[in-house]
Design a protein around this motif. Structure first.
Motif, PDB file in Angstrom:
ATOM      1  N   SER A  62       4.452  -6.362  -6.300  1.00 17.67           N
ATOM      2  CA  SER A  62       4.808  -5.387  -7.333  1.00 17.67           C
ATOM      3  C   SER A  62       6.228  -5.626  -7.808  1.00 17.67           C
ATOM      4  O   SER A  62       7.016  -6.284  -7.133  1.00 17.67           O
ATOM      5  CB  SER A  62       4.663  -3.963  -6.810  1.00 17.67           C
ATOM      6  OG  SER A  62       5.613  -3.703  -5.799  1.00 17.67           O
ATOM      7  N   ALA A  71       1.896  -3.590 -10.512  1.00 11.09           N
ATOM      8  CA  ALA A  71       1.467  -4.121  -9.219  1.00 11.09           C
ATOM      9  C   ALA A  71       0.174  -4.906  -9.356  1.00 11.09           C
ATOM     10  O   ALA A  71      -0.592  -4.717 -10.302  1.00 11.09           O
ATOM     11  CB  ALA A  71       1.280  -2.974  -8.226  1.00 11.09           C
ATOM     12  N   TYR A  94       5.222   0.690  -4.095  1.00 14.88           N
ATOM     13  CA  TYR A  94       3.803   0.367  -4.004  1.00 14.88           C
ATOM     14  C   TYR A  94       3.533  -0.149  -2.605  1.00 14.88           C
ATOM     15  O   TYR A  94       4.182  -1.074  -2.132  1.00 14.88           O
ATOM     16  CB  TYR A  94       3.423  -0.680  -5.043  1.00 14.88           C
ATOM     17  CG  TYR A  94       1.977  -1.112  -4.950  1.00 14.88           C
ATOM     18  CD1 TYR A  94       0.952  -0.199  -5.130  1.00 14.88           C
ATOM     19  CD2 TYR A  94       1.643  -2.427  -4.673  1.00 14.88           C
ATOM     20  CE1 TYR A  94      -0.371  -0.580  -5.047  1.00 14.88           C
ATOM     21  CE2 TYR A  94       0.321  -2.823  -4.590  1.00 14.88           C
ATOM     22  CZ  TYR A  94      -0.687  -1.903  -4.768  1.00 14.88           C
ATOM     23  OH  TYR A  94      -2.001  -2.286  -4.682  1.00 14.88           O
TER      24      TYR A  94
END
Length: 141
Positions: A62, A71, A94
């Motif tokens: 990401s 991402a 993420y």
């Protein structure tokens, strides 16, 4: 001044200081802060052949771009969501192994589709469209 009067005076001073600092406080609806709402009018392209964007070449990678987290999921799909938590606007991360977005401030979590999976956030993330053409990843609203 004896010890009791001194301590009493110090306590009153601290209370007065705290009161004066809070008099200007105003409760606001944090959930409607502009920083907790995803940006609008998004339309940009990420060149995946550039080294700066190499995080998106592998599943689970990401990066942050234009106020969004972009991402690549464990299955290889590209997703994009606002980068700030809808609770208090802290930057999300993420977490590919858990297939979620996580707020390190209060522990809120969101699914890859932007839905709240754990509070205190109550509003979903703004999700953006992605289209891959060759090595160009277009992100748009």
């Amino acid at each position: 001044m004896d010890r009791k009067d001194f301590l009493n005076s110090m306590g009153m001073s601290a209370a007065a200081f705290a009161l004066l600092n809070c008099m200007g406080c105003k409760k606001t609806d944090i959930g409607s802060s502009p920083d907790t709402i995803g940006p609008s009018g998004i339309n940009f392209t990420i060149d995946l052949s550039l080294a700066a964007n190499s995080a998106l070449l592998g599943n689970g990678g990401s990066l942050i771009s234009n106020g969004l987290i972009v991402a690549r999921t464990k299955t290889g799909s590209y997703i994009a969501v606002q980068r700030s938590c809808t609770h208090e606007s802290y930057t999300l991360t993420y977490q590919s192994p858990n297939s979620r977005f996580y707020c390190p401030n209060h522990g809120a979590t969101f699914s890859e589709g932007g839905a709240v999976t754990n509070g205190p956030a109550t509003r979903s993330l703004t999700v953006y469209n992605t289209t891959l053409t060759g090595t160009s990843l277009r992100v748009y609203s």
